[in-house]
Design an enzyme around this catalytic site. Structure first.
Site, short mmCIF file in Angstrom:
data_model
loop_
_atom_site.label_atom_id
_atom_site.label_comp_id
_atom_site.label_asym_id
_atom_site.label_seq_id
_atom_site.Cartn_x
_atom_site.Cartn_y
_atom_site.Cartn_z
CG ASP A 300 52.31 36.74 12.89
OD1 ASP A 300 52.10 37.18 14.05
OD2 ASP A 300 51.47 36.85 11.97
C1 BGC Z 1 49.12 38.56 14.06
C2 BGC Z 1 50.11 39.70 14.05
C3 BGC Z 1 50.11 40.36 15.41
C4 BGC Z 1 50.46 39.33 16.45
C5 BGC Z 1 50.52 39.88 17.86
C6 BGC Z 1 49.35 37.62 15.22
O1 BGC Z 1 48.29 36.71 15.33
O2 BGC Z 1 49.17 37.88 12.84
O3 BGC Z 1 49.78 40.62 13.05
O4 BGC Z 1 50.99 41.43 15.42
O5 BGC Z 1 49.47 38.31 16.43
O6 BGC Z 1 49.26 40.22 18.32
#
Ligand code: BGC
Length: 816
Positions: A300
């Site tokens: 993530d």
């Molecule tokens: C989130 C993800 C997301 C990623 C990219 C993160 O903060 O937890 O779900 O895909 O950002 O935007």
């Protein structure tokens, strides 16, 4: 091996580009005839093995430096385009990240583009230098789609979502989100599907298959045990291995085994003491070796400590560190190059070697080679938004859950006079905030939808319109680049106004709205889980006045996740849980209110009588063990007893049970029967049940039938009921019936024995209910027998073990 230069080489890309151009690239991907990747004959099936071979060959043509550059994203693009990905082509504004490409004298692999998210493609709707727009469809939120219990419908949504991904030039979507809705206050529940892993897994598999039928990738997330947002980047989730297997991993397992997504995103949290993205038992032993996952794993965004232990992520099987870069804990500044530099140092120190990174690169390339960017797909930027609008409206309307409908208060006859109360009719909430939000062209407000069918009391509507305009509060987006949003609390309404509305209209509609988003959990407060005093008075006063005049009161819940209904549900005639219905919100809700669509949704999560009844209420969102004022550890005290597993086992009455939802028609279930039982064949065996469902009412409708099993307890305690299968009928006309068949493999029946690290089906008599909901009271089960214990599979010994010195008995509070 030669040490790598840890300073970013500013000119590497330029040199490669120059060399490549000098070599006169023909087309893309491979410039050199001698080294050309073998193209299979068109008839040859391009299966995983084909892409793995191709990936291996390509990795053989990459330098260590190029490999390291591929396993780290290029950094965060804050909208200024400062950190382009290596070999980026046909950039798409607003993507969340990239997988760096590579360009050398043997390879020309373009960067792959990764964009959010669960409710549809999140990209910028405009681009510098272009007068075109790039709107995507804002689909119903995950919780609403799952309430359809309709894998066919969800598959259609996935297919349409995938078309937008492809036609807008994106390669992977960072979706679906599929964490278990362990507690109703998780701020991201709206992105997720259910409290039940089987339903979550099947719905996710349907989305994955639908999206990927367009030859673009999905990324199932957040793997795993990321069921709250508070201190999400550091929280340590303490869970027993059995609960991990049966509840938190199970949905992911189903999605992987049934749909093989291109990618999995590991989560932010620690699990039993270690960041999920550094757990080899999770990302390699379980995901790849046990479940046979063939795709890539990415972190993530900024998860864990990539600037310090990025190498651990890679070795664990987290193939790709996204987005690349990290926030400096001292200065707070974002450093886009430091993660790659740190990895080079780790390589030089020998913490990680080329063979390790090659494994990661091969996982990445085996997926990238399937992507539109690699295959030179010329994005049209013209997805069929008009058709998707129709589908978004249908999917939303059909999936809504009718919780209450006394004396057939709904549907409300078209053209009658409607008094519509609530700010959310003016600013109807389409979806949640954060990465799961979508830049769609327009959202249909409920006030607009209602106009199509009813004579709406204009004095009320214009009062709310003005009130909203004057009182709305702007909130910054979770991340600056992810839009701001507005909220507005409902005002107190003078009882005299309500009284006169009751005289002048035929019925009252009250809309309650709640938004939620990434990065923060919801709270058990008025205005969030509980209704505000103003909302409660409105419901009470409207019910008194309209009922006195012999008129109905209907409540619509335009909410991101469940709210309390116990304080007020008895006052009103009908309650429609619309959740956040996406961009067609106003039309979809009106379709249901007016009976144009017969709602066919059922709850994918229980609505408890009180928040305090939720088994995790005492531990959510964690405890502060180090005294810094922020929770840093969350113990899963409910163990395997999440949601209805808890309420049914411990006989806790609920407001609305899991699986429950009304229709404008009624359905009769014939006695279920056991059609076949081949469980004596062991792990490969299954049991097949069937039931005939008849539409016994007056309008056409669909019904989601569910199979709950009560398993014998030999060595292992079992929840009283567990969902093991479900199926939705086609549209049944009044009087029509349909036979539904449910095959439940031994694997699905099995429970996890943590002593032996085995999935087992225990011997004895199993009871099975084919039921319209998890409330099986008064229904006769059918039974089937298992003559001896079936070992379905052996798993990695001691995977995901609790931290040393911690025993489940120390923190599990539910007991029989
Ligand atoms: C989130 C993800 C997301 C990623 C990219 C993160 O903060 O937890 O779900 O895909 O950002 O935007």
């Amino acid at each position: 091996m030669e040490p790598l230069n840890v300073k970013p080489k500013l000119n590497t890309l330029t040199i490669c580009l120059t060399l490549a151009l000098a070599g006169m690239l023909s087309g893309c991907n491979d410039d050199d005839d001698d080294d050309k990747q073998e193209e299979p004959p068109v008839s040859q099936v391009k299966d995983a093995a084909y892409y793995q071979k191709m990936a291996k060959e390509a990795a053989g043509k990459m330098s260590v430096e190029e490999k390291l550059n591929m396993v780290v994203g290029p950094g965060m693009d804050f909208g200024n385009g400062e950190y382009p990905a290596t070999n980026s082509k046909n950039d798409v504004s607003g993507v969340a990240g990239y997988i760096n490409g590579v360009k050398n004298d043997k390879l020309d692999i373009p960067a792959a583009k990764l964009a959010d998210g669960p409710a549809g493609l999140r990209i910028n709707s405009t681009r510098n230098g272009s007068s075109e727009t790039f709107y995507a469809t804002a689909w119903p939120i995950g919780s609403l789609l799952a309430s359809s219990w309709d894998t066919k419908l969800v598959g259609q949504v996935g297919k349409a979502m995938g078309e937008e991904i492809k036609e807008y030039g994106v390669d992977f979507i960072l979706a679906p989100g599929m964490n278990i809705q362990r507690n109703p206050l998780n701020g991201r529940n709206f992105e997720y599907y259910s409290e039940d892993p089987l339903l979550s897994g099947k719905i996710a598999a349907a989305i994955v298959d639908g999206v990927e039928s367009n030859n673009v990738g999905t990324t199932i997330k957040h793997f795993v045990a990321n069921n709250s947002e508070t201190n999400r980047n550091a929280i340590d989730t303490i869970v027993s291995p059995r609960a991990m297997r049966e509840i938190y991993l199970r949905g992911f397992q189903i999605a992987v085994e049934e749909a093989q997504p291109w990618a999995v995103m590991s989560s932010y949290n620690k699990l039993n003491g270690t960041y999920t993205n550094e757990r080899r038992d999770l990302l390699t032993d379980i995901l790849r070796n046990e479940w046979d996952f063939k795709g890539l794993v990415m972190s993530d965004w900024l998860a864990g400590t990539p600037q310090l232990t990025g190498w651990k992520q890679l070795k664990a099987g987290n193939d790709l560190i996204e987005p690349g870069g990290f926030t400096d804990p001292v200065t707070g500044a974002f450093n886009n190059t430091g993660v790659l530099a740190a990895l080079k140092e780790s390589y030089n120190k020998g913490d990680i070697n080329e063979a390790d990174v090659t494994v990661n690169v091969e996982h990445i390339l085996s997926q990238v080679f399937q992507s539109p960017s690699y295959n030179n797909y010329a994005a049209t930027n013209k997805p069929d938004l008009a058709q998707h609008r129709v589908l978004a409206r249908q999917a939303a309307a059909e999936s809504m859950v009718l919780l209450k409908n006394d004396n057939q208060a709904l549907p409300l006859t078209p053209r009658l006079k409607l008094a519509s109360f609530g700010v959310s009719q003016i600013e109807t909430i389409k979806g949640g905030t954060g990465s799961g939000q979508v830049n769609n062209e327009a959202t249909v407000m409920l006030s607009e939808g209602l106009q199509q069918q009813y004579t709406v009391d204009e004095s009320l509507t214009s009062f709310y319109r003005d009130y909203y305009a004057q009182n709305k509060v702007e909130h910054p987006g979770f991340v600056a680049s992810i839009g701001t949003y507005f909220t507005c609390d409902d005002p107190a309404i003078d009882p005299a106004v309500i009284e006169s509305a009751a005289q002048n209209n035929d019925a009252a509609l009250i809309t309650i709205g709640r938004i939620a988003g990434e990065g923060v959990d919801r709270t058990y407060t008025r205005g969030d889980y509980l209704l505000t005093e103003n909302e409660l008075s409105l419901i009470k006063n409207a019910s008194d006045a309209f009922h006195a005049a012999g008129k109905k009161v209907v409540v619509v819940l335009d909410v991101s996740a469940i709210v309390d209904t116990t304080e007020w549900a008895d006052k009103v005639d009908a309650i429609l849980l619309s959740y956040l219905p996406g961009q067609e919100a106003g039309f979809a809700i009106t379709d249901v209110l007016s009976g144009v669509v017969n709602p066919a949704g059922k709850l994918a999560q229980t609505i408890p009588q009180q928040y305090a009844d939720v088994p995790s209420a005492t531990t959510f969102p964690g405890k502060d063990t180090n005294g810094d004022g922020t929770p840093d550890e969350i113990v899963y005290n409910d163990d395997i007893y999440v949601g209805y597993r808890y309420y049914t086992t411990f006989s806790k009455p609920v407001a609305w049970p899991f699986g429950y939802g009304l229709s404008y028609t009624t359905f009769g279930y014939d006695a279920a029967s056991v059609e076949a039982n081949t469980l004596s064949n062991g792990a490969k065996g299954s049991v097949t049940l069937s039931v005939s469902v008849t539409n016994t009412g007056n309008v056409a409708g669909k019904e989601a039938a569910q199979v709950y099993i009560n398993a014998p307890q030999v060595k292992l305690k079992k929840p009283t009921l567990e969902l093991k299968s479900f199926s939705k009928t086609d549209v049944l006309q009044p009087g029509a019936n349909q036979k539904l068949t449910f095959t439940i493999p031994a694997k699905t029946l099995a429970s996890f024995d943590p002593q032996k690290n085995q999935w087992i089906v225990e011997p004895g008599t199993y009871k099975a209910w084919v039921s319209p909901s998890s409330d099986v009271t008064g229904r006769e089960p059918v039974t089937f027998d298992v003559s001896q214990e079936i070992v379905v599979s052996n798993t990695t010994p001691d995977a995901l073990a609790l931290p040393a010195g911690v025993n489940a008995a120390d923190f599990v509070t539910v007991s029989q």
